[in-house]
Design a protein around this motif. Structure first.
Motif, short mmCIF file in Angstrom:
data_model
loop_
_atom_site.label_atom_id
_atom_site.label_comp_id
_atom_site.label_asym_id
_atom_site.label_seq_id
_atom_site.Cartn_x
_atom_site.Cartn_y
_atom_site.Cartn_z
N PHE A 67 -0.44 43.85 8.16
CA PHE A 67 0.19 44.41 6.96
C PHE A 67 -0.39 45.80 6.68
N PHE A 68 0.43 46.63 6.04
CA PHE A 68 0.03 48.00 5.71
C PHE A 68 0.26 48.17 4.21
N THR A 83 4.51 53.60 2.59
CA THR A 83 4.26 52.30 3.25
C THR A 83 5.55 51.70 3.81
N GLY A 84 6.67 52.36 3.57
CA GLY A 84 7.96 51.92 4.11
C GLY A 84 8.00 51.93 5.63
N VAL A 85 6.99 52.50 6.26
CA VAL A 85 6.96 52.50 7.73
C VAL A 85 6.63 51.10 8.28
N ALA A 86 6.03 50.24 7.44
CA ALA A 86 5.52 48.94 7.93
C ALA A 86 6.55 48.09 8.68
N PRO A 87 7.74 47.82 8.12
CA PRO A 87 8.67 46.97 8.87
C PRO A 87 9.12 47.61 10.18
N PHE A 88 9.07 48.95 10.23
CA PHE A 88 9.52 49.65 11.44
C PHE A 88 8.45 49.63 12.52
N ARG A 145 -5.91 55.97 -0.25
CA ARG A 145 -4.74 55.28 -0.83
C ARG A 145 -4.11 54.23 0.08
N LEU A 146 -4.52 54.20 1.35
CA LEU A 146 -3.83 53.34 2.32
C LEU A 146 -4.78 52.53 3.18
N PHE A 147 -4.44 51.27 3.41
CA PHE A 147 -5.22 50.45 4.35
C PHE A 147 -4.30 49.46 5.05
N SER A 148 -4.77 48.96 6.19
CA SER A 148 -4.02 47.92 6.91
C SER A 148 -4.97 46.79 7.23
N PHE A 149 -4.43 45.61 7.45
CA PHE A 149 -5.29 44.48 7.80
C PHE A 149 -4.55 43.48 8.66
N LYS A 150 -5.34 42.75 9.46
CA LYS A 150 -4.77 41.72 10.33
C LYS A 150 -5.33 40.38 9.90
N ILE A 151 -4.48 39.36 9.96
CA ILE A 151 -4.92 38.01 9.60
C ILE A 151 -4.44 37.04 10.68
N SER A 199 6.00 43.68 3.87
CA SER A 199 6.61 43.70 5.19
C SER A 199 5.57 43.33 6.24
N ILE A 200 6.00 42.58 7.23
CA ILE A 200 5.11 42.23 8.34
C ILE A 200 5.17 43.38 9.34
N ALA A 201 4.01 43.97 9.62
CA ALA A 201 3.98 45.15 10.50
C ALA A 201 3.73 44.77 11.96
N SER A 202 3.31 43.54 12.19
CA SER A 202 3.16 43.10 13.59
C SER A 202 4.51 42.62 14.08
N ALA A 203 4.63 42.50 15.41
CA ALA A 203 5.89 41.99 15.98
C ALA A 203 5.76 40.49 16.19
N ASN A 204 6.91 39.82 16.29
CA ASN A 204 6.85 38.36 16.34
C ASN A 204 6.35 37.80 17.67
#
Ligand code: A2P
Length: 257
Positions: free
Chosen positions: A66-67, A117-122, A18-24, A54-59
């Motif tokens: 993303f998650f 998936t609410g963990v993503a912004p955190f 049910r869950l995946f993450s990806f980097k771009i 939500s962007i899950a990486s830091a700036n």
């Protein structure tokens, strides 16, 4: 100027069915505050099909992460969950969102309360060194149905702890509290109930949640947000915004129907 910019997929990880993450890739000019979201998606029939993520990486990081949940018949996530390294994703130009530090009054502790998936912004916020300068403790609470759904959050916390620079900021300050509702685990129960009855602060050796010292950021389902807000209001918490900082801020976690 087009509203969306194509970026290239660098990495995809499937955490559960049910869950995946990806980097771009990230455009050099793309700026955001940790905790914000942006519209992303894919071209479908020649038109952009996008949703708020939500962007899950830091700036301070070079890539965007993303998650996501996978919904079998979800118009976007059913397609997005099939992406591979080298594919292109559309990214909006204007990140925004309420889960930003300036919307909160100063406090001693920052509770980051999430489900699914609410963990993503955190994940973005706990990678921000400045958050550890603002607070004595940063507490990441993540509630899921099952243990394997916690893996993305747990691995991020572990990576921060072993990071040479971030690890030093977070040491002794970042507290992680995972909990599940549908199988036995060290912590079991809904995040809302475990905050209301004091189980979470007690387990962590902290005082009960109080607006004087505890700031709260919340990201989860509509039902979870409603229960959390009711709890906070019963304790005289006031919602913050950019123009008027307060004791808590909320945002709905992404779920595709
Ligand atoms: P439960 O198993 O009791 O429904 P979902 O995957 O449906 O978004 O759920 C993620 C987690 O959020 C689950 O552990 C779920 O618990 C929990 N949850 C659902 N509704 C609420 C709510 N109103 N308050 C707190 N947690 C909730």
């Amino acid at each position: 100027m087009a509203a969306f910019e194509p970026q290239t997929v660098l990495d995809v990880r499937h955490w559960t069915d049910r869950l995946f993450s990806f980097k771009i890739t990230r455009d050099r000019g793309f700026r955001f505050e940790n905790g914000q979201f942006v519209m992303i998606g894919l071209p479908v029939d020649g038109r952009p099909l996008v949703r708020a993520y939500s962007i899950a990486s830091a700036n301070h990081e070079d890539e965007l992460e993303f998650f996501s949940i996978k919904v079998p018949n979800g118009p976007l996530t059913s397609r997005l969950s099939q992406i591979n390294v080298g594919d292109q994703i559309l990214v909006g130009r204007k990140p925004t969102g309420t889960l930003v530090q300036d919307s909160l009054l100063p406090g001693k502790r920052l509770y980051l309360v999430s489900t699914g998936t609410g963990v993503a912004p955190f994940v973005s916020i706990i990678k921000d060194p400045t958050v550890y300068e603002r607070y004595e403790h940063v507490i990441l609470i993540h509630g899921c149905r099952f243990i394997d759904e916690l893996a993305y959050g747990r691995e991020t916390v572990e990576a921060i702890a072993s990071d040479e620079i971030l690890g030093e900021y977070a040491e002794g300050k970042l507290l992680y509290y995972p909990t599940v509702t549908r199988e036995p685990f060290v912590h079991q129960g809904r995040v809302t109930e475990m905050l209301a009855d004091g189980r979470i602060p007690t387990d962590l050796g902290l005082p009960p949640l109080a607006f004087e010292d505890d700031r709260v950021m919340i990201c989860g389902s509509e039902a979870m947000l409603a229960d959390m807000v009711a709890l906070l209001k019963s304790r005289d918490y006031i919602e913050g915004s950019h123009s008027s900082p307060g004791h808590y801020v909320i945002e709905k976690a992404f779920v595709e129907k």
